[in-house]
Design an enzyme around this catalytic site. Structure first.
Site, PDB file in Angstrom:
ATOM      1  CE  LYS A 115      55.301  64.203  31.866  1.00 43.80           C
ATOM      2  NZ  LYS A 115      55.730  65.299  32.744  1.00 43.80           N
ATOM      3  NE  ARG A 167      55.337  73.302  33.395  1.00 44.94           N
ATOM      4  CZ  ARG A 167      54.572  72.975  34.402  1.00 44.94           C
ATOM      5  NH1 ARG A 167      54.065  73.892  35.169  1.00 44.94           N
ATOM      6  NH2 ARG A 167      54.304  71.710  34.621  1.00 44.94           N
ATOM      7  NE  ARG A 215      43.950  65.297  32.736  1.00 44.67           N
ATOM      8  CZ  ARG A 215      43.535  64.034  32.718  1.00 44.67           C
ATOM      9  NH1 ARG A 215      44.064  63.170  31.870  1.00 44.67           N
ATOM     10  NH2 ARG A 215      42.608  63.620  33.541  1.00 44.67           N
ATOM     11  NE  ARG A 249      42.264  55.588  32.546  1.00 46.79           N
ATOM     12  CZ  ARG A 249      43.333  56.359  32.735  1.00 46.79           C
ATOM     13  NH1 ARG A 249      44.543  55.860  32.642  1.00 46.79           N
ATOM     14  NH2 ARG A 249      43.191  57.615  33.047  1.00 46.79           N
ATOM     15  NE  ARG A 269      40.683  58.762  37.582  1.00 45.32           N
ATOM     16  CZ  ARG A 269      41.976  59.014  37.487  1.00 45.32           C
ATOM     17  NH1 ARG A 269      42.845  58.042  37.636  1.00 45.32           N
ATOM     18  NH2 ARG A 269      42.413  60.220  37.228  1.00 45.32           N
TER      19      ARG A 269
END
Ligand SMILES: [Zn+2]
Length: 215
Positions: free
Chosen positions: A13, A88, A172, A127, A161
C-alpha cells in the site's frame, strides 16, 4: 479524484500510495501522520488530541473528523486525496461523506489490495539480507546464486528481521480484517469497491490501479 486505499501490511500500500503522490500529485492523508503533525504544530485540534492521548485515551471520531476537515480546507481543490487508515468505522465512513461534500469532493473509488494470506506469509517470512552489504534475498523468490554466499559481496552471513515471522504476519492480517470489516459493506453497497491483486508485481499493481483511476 478521491480514493480510499485499503490493504494489509505487506500488500504494498505504501509503495502504491507514494507512486500516486508522485505521478498524480495526489495527497496521502493518513490519520496517524495527521495526528502527529497536528500535535507538533500546536493547532487547537492538535492540542486537544495531545491532551486526550496523554491521558491514555483514544482520540475520538469527532477529533479525527475535525482534523480531516481542516486538512481538506487547506488543499488545492484540484488535488486528489488518498485516504489511508481512515475511515475505520462505519460512523467515520458516514462522516467522511459529509466532509467530502462540504469541500466539494466525492469519493471515486475504494481500492482494496487483496492478498492471499498464505502467499503473504511466504513473501514476508522468506526475506533475508546479507549481513555485510544488506543485499536483499528471499527463500523462494530470490536465492543467492550459490547457496550461503552473497551474490554482491561474497559475504556468508545473513540476517532476518525479528518481526518477519509467521505469527506477526497472521496477527497483522487479523487486525486488518477487523478494521476493514465495518467499512467494506458500506462502500460495497455504493458500488465503490475495486479489488486489485496485491500479490502481483509492483508494476502490475500500479497498472491495475491506473486502469481504475483512468476510466
Ligand atoms: Zn553481500
Amino acid at each position: 479524484m478521491n480514493i480510499i486505499l485499503l490493504g494489509p501490511p505487506g500488500a504494498g500500500k505504501g509503495t502504491q500510495a507514494s507512486r500516486l503522490v508522485r505521478k498524480r500529485n495526489m495527497v496521502q492523508l493518513s490519520t496517524g501522520e495527521m495526528l502527529r503533525a497536528a500535535v507538533k504544530s500546536g493547532t487547537p485540534t492538535g492540542l486537544e488530541a495531545k491532551a486526550v492521548m496523554e491521558a491514555g485515551d483514544l482520540v475520538s471520531d469527532e477529533i479525527v473528523n475535525r482534523l480531516i476537515d481542516e486538512k481538506l480546507a487547506e488543499l488545492d481543490p484540484d488535488q486528489g486525496v488518498i485516504f489511508d487508515g481512515y475511515p475505520r468505522t462505519g460512523a467515520q465512513a458516514e462522516a467522511l461523506e459529509g466532509l467530502l461534500a462540504k469541500h466539494g469532493r466525492t469519493l471515486d473509488h475504494v481500492i482494496e489490495l487483496e492478498v492471499n494470506e498464505e502467499a503473504l506469509v511466504d513473501r514476508i517470512t522468506g526475506r533475508f539480507t546479507c549481513a555485510k552489504c544488506g543485499a536483499p534475498y528471499h527463500d523462494s523468490l530470490h536465492r543467492p546464486k550459490v547457496d550461503g554466499i552473497c551474490d554482491l559481496c561474497g559475504g556468508t552471513e545473513f540476517t532476518r528481521r525479528a518481526d518477519d515471522n509467521e505469527q506477526t504476519v497472521r496477527t497483522r492480517m487479523a487486525e486488518y480484517r477487523e478494521k476493514t470489516a465495518p467499512i467494506l459493506p458500506f462502500y460495497q453497497a455504493k458500488g465503490l469497491v475495486r479489488q486489485v491483486d496485491g500479490m502481483a508485481s509492483v508494476e502490475d499493481v500500479a497498472a491495475a490501479i491506473d486502469a481504475i483511476l483512468d476510466v
